[in-house]
Design a protein around this motif. Structure first.
Motif, PDB file in Angstrom:
ATOM      1  N   GLU A  57       0.829  -1.212   0.000  1.00 37.67           N
ATOM      2  CA  GLU A  57       0.000   0.000   0.000  1.00 37.67           C
ATOM      3  C   GLU A  57       0.858   1.255   0.000  1.00 37.67           C
ATOM      4  O   GLU A  57       2.001   1.251   0.455  1.00 37.67           O
ATOM      5  CB  GLU A  57      -0.933   0.005   1.213  1.00 37.67           C
ATOM      6  CG  GLU A  57      -2.118  -0.914   1.074  1.00 37.67           C
ATOM      7  CD  GLU A  57      -3.247  -0.529   2.020  1.00 37.67           C
ATOM      8  OE1 GLU A  57      -4.072   0.324   1.640  1.00 37.67           O
ATOM      9  OE2 GLU A  57      -3.312  -1.089   3.126  1.00 37.67           O
ATOM     10  N   ARG A  58       0.256   2.339  -0.477  1.00 34.88           N
ATOM     11  CA  ARG A  58       0.944   3.630  -0.578  1.00 34.88           C
ATOM     12  C   ARG A  58       0.118   4.668   0.174  1.00 34.88           C
ATOM     13  O   ARG A  58      -1.041   4.902  -0.161  1.00 34.88           O
ATOM     14  CB  ARG A  58       1.104   4.038  -2.039  1.00 34.88           C
ATOM     15  CG  ARG A  58       1.954   3.077  -2.849  1.00 34.88           C
ATOM     16  CD  ARG A  58       1.706   3.232  -4.349  1.00 34.88           C
ATOM     17  NE  ARG A  58       1.797   4.620  -4.767  1.00 34.88           N
ATOM     18  CZ  ARG A  58       2.948   5.255  -5.028  1.00 34.88           C
ATOM     19  NH1 ARG A  58       4.078   4.589  -4.930  1.00 34.88           N
ATOM     20  NH2 ARG A  58       2.961   6.503  -5.410  1.00 34.88           N
ATOM     21  N   LEU A  59       0.731   5.282   1.177  1.00 36.60           N
ATOM     22  CA  LEU A  59       0.025   6.219   2.039  1.00 36.60           C
ATOM     23  C   LEU A  59       0.754   7.555   2.061  1.00 36.60           C
ATOM     24  O   LEU A  59       1.968   7.605   2.285  1.00 36.60           O
ATOM     25  CB  LEU A  59      -0.044   5.657   3.464  1.00 36.60           C
ATOM     26  CG  LEU A  59      -0.673   6.570   4.528  1.00 36.60           C
ATOM     27  CD1 LEU A  59      -2.188   6.627   4.351  1.00 36.60           C
ATOM     28  CD2 LEU A  59      -0.315   6.081   5.933  1.00 36.60           C
ATOM     29  N   ALA A  60       0.025   8.645   1.827  1.00 39.15           N
ATOM     30  CA  ALA A  60       0.559   9.990   1.998  1.00 39.15           C
ATOM     31  C   ALA A  60       0.087  10.530   3.339  1.00 39.15           C
ATOM     32  O   ALA A  60      -1.095  10.415   3.674  1.00 39.15           O
ATOM     33  CB  ALA A  60       0.105  10.906   0.868  1.00 39.15           C
ATOM     34  N   VAL A  61       1.019  11.110   4.105  1.00 39.87           N
ATOM     35  CA  VAL A  61       0.701  11.685   5.412  1.00 39.87           C
ATOM     36  C   VAL A  61       0.781  13.200   5.286  1.00 39.87           C
ATOM     37  O   VAL A  61       1.829  13.746   4.919  1.00 39.87           O
ATOM     38  CB  VAL A  61       1.672  11.193   6.495  1.00 39.87           C
ATOM     39  CG1 VAL A  61       1.271  11.748   7.861  1.00 39.87           C
ATOM     40  CG2 VAL A  61       1.701   9.667   6.536  1.00 39.87           C
ATOM     41  N   LEU A  62      -0.314  13.883   5.581  1.00 38.16           N
ATOM     42  CA  LEU A  62      -0.373  15.328   5.438  1.00 38.16           C
ATOM     43  C   LEU A  62      -0.869  15.974   6.714  1.00 38.16           C
ATOM     44  O   LEU A  62      -1.505  15.342   7.552  1.00 38.16           O
ATOM     45  CB  LEU A  62      -1.280  15.727   4.277  1.00 38.16           C
ATOM     46  CG  LEU A  62      -0.784  15.310   2.892  1.00 38.16           C
ATOM     47  CD1 LEU A  62      -1.553  14.107   2.404  1.00 38.16           C
ATOM     48  CD2 LEU A  62      -0.918  16.457   1.907  1.00 38.16           C
ATOM     49  N   GLY A  63      -0.583  17.260   6.827  1.00 38.23           N
ATOM     50  CA  GLY A  63      -1.021  18.048   7.962  1.00 38.23           C
ATOM     51  C   GLY A  63      -0.147  19.272   8.076  1.00 38.23           C
ATOM     52  O   GLY A  63       0.903  19.367   7.425  1.00 38.23           O
ATOM     53  N   PRO A  64      -0.538  20.233   8.885  1.00 33.73           N
ATOM     54  CA  PRO A  64       0.254  21.459   9.018  1.00 33.73           C
ATOM     55  C   PRO A  64       1.577  21.182   9.726  1.00 33.73           C
ATOM     56  O   PRO A  64       1.797  20.091  10.263  1.00 33.73           O
ATOM     57  CB  PRO A  64      -0.642  22.364   9.867  1.00 33.73           C
ATOM     58  CG  PRO A  64      -1.485  21.412  10.659  1.00 33.73           C
ATOM     59  CD  PRO A  64      -1.739  20.246   9.750  1.00 33.73           C
ATOM     60  N   ASN A  65       2.475  22.158   9.713  1.00 30.86           N
ATOM     61  CA  ASN A  65       3.716  22.018  10.456  1.00 30.86           C
ATOM     62  C   ASN A  65       3.405  21.777  11.930  1.00 30.86           C
ATOM     63  O   ASN A  65       2.522  22.423  12.508  1.00 30.86           O
ATOM     64  CB  ASN A  65       4.555  23.296  10.312  1.00 30.86           C
ATOM     65  CG  ASN A  65       5.196  23.389   8.949  1.00 30.86           C
ATOM     66  OD1 ASN A  65       6.030  22.584   8.574  1.00 30.86           O
ATOM     67  ND2 ASN A  65       4.778  24.390   8.180  1.00 30.86           N
ATOM     68  N   GLY A  66       4.138  20.839  12.531  1.00 30.15           N
ATOM     69  CA  GLY A  66       3.902  20.496  13.922  1.00 30.15           C
ATOM     70  C   GLY A  66       2.768  19.521  14.143  1.00 30.15           C
ATOM     71  O   GLY A  66       2.417  19.239  15.292  1.00 30.15           O
ATOM     72  N   ALA A  67       2.199  18.967  13.057  1.00 31.18           N
ATOM     73  CA  ALA A  67       1.068  18.048  13.192  1.00 31.18           C
ATOM     74  C   ALA A  67       1.478  16.662  13.655  1.00 31.18           C
ATOM     75  O   ALA A  67       0.629  15.874  14.071  1.00 31.18           O
ATOM     76  CB  ALA A  67       0.319  17.945  11.867  1.00 31.18           C
ATOM     77  N   GLY A  68       2.778  16.332  13.568  1.00 29.01           N
ATOM     78  CA  GLY A  68       3.240  15.016  13.998  1.00 29.01           C
ATOM     79  C   GLY A  68       3.680  14.099  12.885  1.00 29.01           C
ATOM     80  O   GLY A  68       3.931  12.910  13.116  1.00 29.01           O
ATOM     81  N   LYS A  69       3.825  14.619  11.671  1.00 27.06           N
ATOM     82  CA  LYS A  69       4.187  13.767  10.537  1.00 27.06           C
ATOM     83  C   LYS A  69       5.565  13.137  10.729  1.00 27.06           C
ATOM     84  O   LYS A  69       5.741  11.921  10.589  1.00 27.06           O
ATOM     85  CB  LYS A  69       4.161  14.583   9.230  1.00 27.06           C
ATOM     86  CG  LYS A  69       2.810  15.209   8.917  1.00 27.06           C
ATOM     87  CD  LYS A  69       2.798  15.896   7.564  1.00 27.06           C
ATOM     88  CE  LYS A  69       3.752  17.084   7.483  1.00 27.06           C
ATOM     89  NZ  LYS A  69       3.355  18.186   8.393  1.00 27.06           N
ATOM     90  N   SER A  70       6.575  13.954  11.027  1.00 23.61           N
ATOM     91  CA  SER A  70       7.930  13.433  11.208  1.00 23.61           C
ATOM     92  C   SER A  70       8.002  12.517  12.419  1.00 23.61           C
ATOM     93  O   SER A  70       8.690  11.482  12.398  1.00 23.61           O
ATOM     94  CB  SER A  70       8.935  14.584  11.366  1.00 23.61           C
ATOM     95  OG  SER A  70       9.021  15.346  10.182  1.00 23.61           O
ATOM     96  N   THR A  71       7.308  12.881  13.485  1.00 26.38           N
ATOM     97  CA  THR A  71       7.283  12.045  14.685  1.00 26.38           C
ATOM     98  C   THR A  71       6.726  10.670  14.362  1.00 26.38           C
ATOM     99  O   THR A  71       7.255   9.642  14.809  1.00 26.38           O
ATOM    100  CB  THR A  71       6.439  12.713  15.775  1.00 26.38           C
ATOM    101  OG1 THR A  71       7.026  13.975  16.116  1.00 26.38           O
ATOM    102  CG2 THR A  71       6.372  11.851  17.019  1.00 26.38           C
ATOM    103  N   LEU A  72       5.664  10.630  13.581  1.00 24.07           N
ATOM    104  CA  LEU A  72       5.061   9.350  13.207  1.00 24.07           C
ATOM    105  C   LEU A  72       6.059   8.458  12.493  1.00 24.07           C
ATOM    106  O   LEU A  72       6.216   7.271  12.822  1.00 24.07           O
ATOM    107  CB  LEU A  72       3.845   9.603  12.317  1.00 24.07           C
ATOM    108  CG  LEU A  72       3.137   8.352  11.782  1.00 24.07           C
ATOM    109  CD1 LEU A  72       2.482   7.586  12.920  1.00 24.07           C
ATOM    110  CD2 LEU A  72       2.100   8.726  10.724  1.00 24.07           C
TER     111      LEU A  72
END
Length: 286
Positions: A57-72
């Protein structure tokens, strides 16, 4: 689920530079997150994130800065430990997997370090067997093949400091291919690239061999809509998870981006305009 297992290419280090096989649980998803929570300086960077991805599967993770993308991505890679909840990769915890390839943001890499492109790609082979052994002919052939796949064969001996942004990302993908990664995590790979470089990198992602599971943190909503069948919209919590049509709704976009998103109705449909700049008091993710 029973504890039936199969031998895979995923390995975990042992003493004296040896590795042992970490067997995937038969039928287990490529990735499972259950109630994943990460706290940073007393504040939640992620809160109760739950999702499941099948192999390929291919998943894009989006959200504003500080939303937790890099942490995830860091928690999935085993770089950070969760405060609560669980991460399972093919039925096991994330630490020690060599089937996981983590491609960090380019700004977090020391590009002055004296390495060539081939050196970096060869690092993917170090995780395939003994940690302290020299490369053999199989390793060298694999590295060359991966460089060809990403279009960098002629730059194998070039210092990494001399690469363009797009070439740097291609090099990281070649390293993941050399590693034979089954789960590839990419943290904002399109950031700072011009349109042709972005298009070339997206084409390369689409054409990855052997169907690895791919999770990519992005800021570009239109690119996510056009190139990824599944979207995770984050703002510490899961705001939306599903197809682009299901996730990119006015209510969910406002919940994720707040005042930084504007929805403009046009004859061609709804135009989404976002301000991706960090506010002055924005918390940096760990």
């Amino acid at each position: 689920m029973t504890e039936q297992t199969v031998r895979t290419a995923c390995v975990r280090p042992r003493r004296r530079g040896r590795v042992r096989h970490l067997r995937h649980v038969v039928g287990a998803p490529a990735l499972e997150l259950h109630g994943l929570t990460v706290c940073y300086r007393g504040a939640p960077a992620l809160e109760s994130v739950t999702l499941s991805l099948a192999r390929g599967e291919r998943l894009a993770v989006l959200g504003p800065n500080g939303a937790g993308k890099s942490t995830l991505l860091k928690v999935i890679a085993g770089v950070l430990s969760p405060s609560a909840g669980e991460v399972r990769v093919y039925g096991h915890g994330p630490h020690g997997h060599t089937c996981i390839a983590y491609l960090p943001q380019r700004s977090g890499v020391d590009w002055t370090f004296p390495l060539t492109v081939a050196d970096v790609v060869s690092m993917g082979r170090l995780r395939r067997g003994r940690w302290l052994r020299r490369q053999n002919e199989v390793d060298r052939a694999r590295v060359q093949d991966c460089l060809h796949q990403v279009g960098l064969a002629e730059l194998a001996d070039r210092p990494i400091a001399e690469l363009s942004g797009g070439q740097q990302q291609r090099m990281f993908i070649a390293r993941a291919l050399a590693q034979q990664a089954e789960l590839i995590l990419m943290d904002e790979p399109l950031a700072g690239l011009d349109a042709p470089a972005q298009k070339g990198l997206l084409t390369l992602m689409n054409d990855l061999p052997d169907g690895p599971t791919l999770i990519v943190a992005l800021h570009e909503l239109a690119i996510a809509r056009d190139h990824f069948p599944r979207i995770l919209l984050l703002r510490q919590k899961v705001v939306g998870l599903g197809s682009p049509a299901d996730v990119f709704t006015p209510d969910r976009l406002r919940d994720a981006y707040g005042e930084s998103v504007q929805l403009v109705e046009t004859p061609q449909g709804t135009l989404v305009v976002t301000d991706t700049c960090c506010p002055p008091d924005a918390e940096r993710e760990p």
